[in-house]
Write an enzyme that holds these catalytic residues in place. Structure first.
Site, PDB file in Angstrom:
ATOM      1  N   HIS A 197      35.556  61.774  68.545  1.00  0.00           N
ATOM      2  CA  HIS A 197      36.719  60.985  68.966  1.00  0.00           C
ATOM      3  C   HIS A 197      37.962  61.455  68.220  1.00  0.00           C
ATOM      4  O   HIS A 197      37.878  62.096  67.159  1.00  0.00           O
ATOM      5  CB  HIS A 197      36.453  59.494  68.758  1.00  0.00           C
ATOM      6  CG  HIS A 197      35.552  58.897  69.808  1.00  0.00           C
ATOM      7  ND1 HIS A 197      35.945  57.858  70.619  1.00  0.00           N
ATOM      8  CD2 HIS A 197      34.295  59.221  70.177  1.00  0.00           C
ATOM      9  CE1 HIS A 197      34.951  57.551  71.451  1.00  0.00           C
ATOM     10  NE2 HIS A 197      33.929  58.356  71.206  1.00  0.00           N
ATOM     11  N   HIS A 220      36.674  64.019  81.394  1.00  0.00           N
ATOM     12  CA  HIS A 220      35.404  63.845  80.688  1.00  0.00           C
ATOM     13  C   HIS A 220      34.275  64.493  81.492  1.00  0.00           C
ATOM     14  O   HIS A 220      34.299  64.478  82.714  1.00  0.00           O
ATOM     15  CB  HIS A 220      35.129  62.351  80.505  1.00  0.00           C
ATOM     16  CG  HIS A 220      33.793  62.068  79.887  1.00  0.00           C
ATOM     17  ND1 HIS A 220      33.542  62.302  78.555  1.00  0.00           N
ATOM     18  CD2 HIS A 220      32.636  61.626  80.418  1.00  0.00           C
ATOM     19  CE1 HIS A 220      32.282  61.981  78.304  1.00  0.00           C
ATOM     20  NE2 HIS A 220      31.708  61.574  79.415  1.00  0.00           N
ATOM     21  N   ASP A 278      33.288  66.182  73.862  1.00  0.00           N
ATOM     22  CA  ASP A 278      32.083  65.748  74.569  1.00  0.00           C
ATOM     23  C   ASP A 278      30.863  66.498  74.031  1.00  0.00           C
ATOM     24  O   ASP A 278      30.904  67.717  73.856  1.00  0.00           O
ATOM     25  CB  ASP A 278      32.217  65.992  76.078  1.00  0.00           C
ATOM     26  CG  ASP A 278      33.257  65.077  76.719  1.00  0.00           C
ATOM     27  OD1 ASP A 278      33.612  64.055  76.106  1.00  0.00           O
ATOM     28  OD2 ASP A 278      33.709  65.400  77.837  1.00  0.00           O
ATOM     29  N   HIS A 337      27.138  55.784  70.765  1.00  0.00           N
ATOM     30  CA  HIS A 337      27.322  54.627  71.652  1.00  0.00           C
ATOM     31  C   HIS A 337      26.015  53.905  71.944  1.00  0.00           C
ATOM     32  O   HIS A 337      24.929  54.460  71.781  1.00  0.00           O
ATOM     33  CB  HIS A 337      27.961  55.083  72.969  1.00  0.00           C
ATOM     34  CG  HIS A 337      29.382  55.522  72.807  1.00  0.00           C
ATOM     35  ND1 HIS A 337      30.460  54.695  73.025  1.00  0.00           N
ATOM     36  CD2 HIS A 337      29.904  56.705  72.412  1.00  0.00           C
ATOM     37  CE1 HIS A 337      31.580  55.361  72.790  1.00  0.00           C
ATOM     38  NE2 HIS A 337      31.280  56.592  72.407  1.00  0.00           N
ATOM     39  N   ARG A 348      30.303  50.938  70.503  1.00  0.00           N
ATOM     40  CA  ARG A 348      30.187  51.985  69.476  1.00  0.00           C
ATOM     41  C   ARG A 348      29.299  51.469  68.336  1.00  0.00           C
ATOM     42  O   ARG A 348      29.669  50.520  67.663  1.00  0.00           O
ATOM     43  CB  ARG A 348      31.588  52.362  68.986  1.00  0.00           C
ATOM     44  CG  ARG A 348      32.479  52.785  70.158  1.00  0.00           C
ATOM     45  CD  ARG A 348      33.898  53.113  69.769  1.00  0.00           C
ATOM     46  NE  ARG A 348      34.653  53.536  70.964  1.00  0.00           N
ATOM     47  CZ  ARG A 348      35.866  54.074  70.946  1.00  0.00           C
ATOM     48  NH1 ARG A 348      36.499  54.244  69.791  1.00  0.00           N
ATOM     49  NH2 ARG A 348      36.471  54.430  72.059  1.00  0.00           N
TER      50      ARG A 348
END
Ligand SMILES: [Cu+2]
Ligand SMILES: [Zn+2]
Length: 174
Positions: free
Chosen positions: A74, A98, A110, A148, A165
């Protein structure tokens, strides 16, 4: 004499992958994942520069057994929020959609889903071509790694729809 020189050259080439040189070969950065959103998920993710790609090694524990989890770099290296929302969105310096790393169109941050075993541990190793450990616009240093609660579908924009998260760690140069 010629044979000796060739032997030395080969030895130097082999050693190159384990050494830190002027090219940044072998430079390393590590994220120590801390539990978030009330979970006990934690772990370590290591990024190592190898030529023009980065090797990623992940070892994560405290996951539900036999489960699949979205896993990304991130944008912000800030894991301070209890739900890790402080880490912002997926690291995306090239402004792409994405997606799966098997597809040319994906965020630099990613990564493939993590899959846990019966004990709730996930280990993974893979390489990424859109990030670097060395300094630059695509450097992973001072970003955050996030795990996640559910699987990344590699399609939903811009998140992959992998839910909350459950662990977060800032990537620190080591
Ligand atoms: Cu994420
Ligand atoms: Zn993404």
């Amino acid at each position: 004499m010629k044979r000796v020189l060739l032997g030395l050259a080969a030895a130097a080439a082999l050693a190159g992958c384990a050494q830190t040189g002027p090219s940044g070969e072998g430079e390393r950065a590590v994220a120590t994942l801390q539990p978030k959103s009330g979970t006990s998920t934690q772990g370590t993710v290591t990024f190592t520069q190898h030529g023009n790609h980065v090797m990623v090694l992940a070892d994560v524990t405290g996951l539900p057994p036999n489960s699949v989890h979205g896993f990304h770099v991130h944008e912000k290296g800030d894991c301070s929020a209890p739900d890790a929302m402080s880490a912002g969105g997926h690291f995306n310096p090239s402004n792409k959609p994405h997606g799966s790393i098997a597809n040319p169109q994906h965020h630099a941050g990613d990564m493939p889903n993590l899959t846990s075993d019966a004990s709730g541990r996930a280990r993974a190793s893979f390489h990424l071509t859109d990030i670097t450990v060395t300094p630059g616009a695509n450097s992973v240093v001072d970003r955050a790694v996030v795990v996640h609660t559910g699987p990344d579908d590699y399609q939903t924009q811009p998140t992959g729809n992998s839910g909350g998260r459950i662990a977060c760690g800032t990537v620190i140069k080591s």
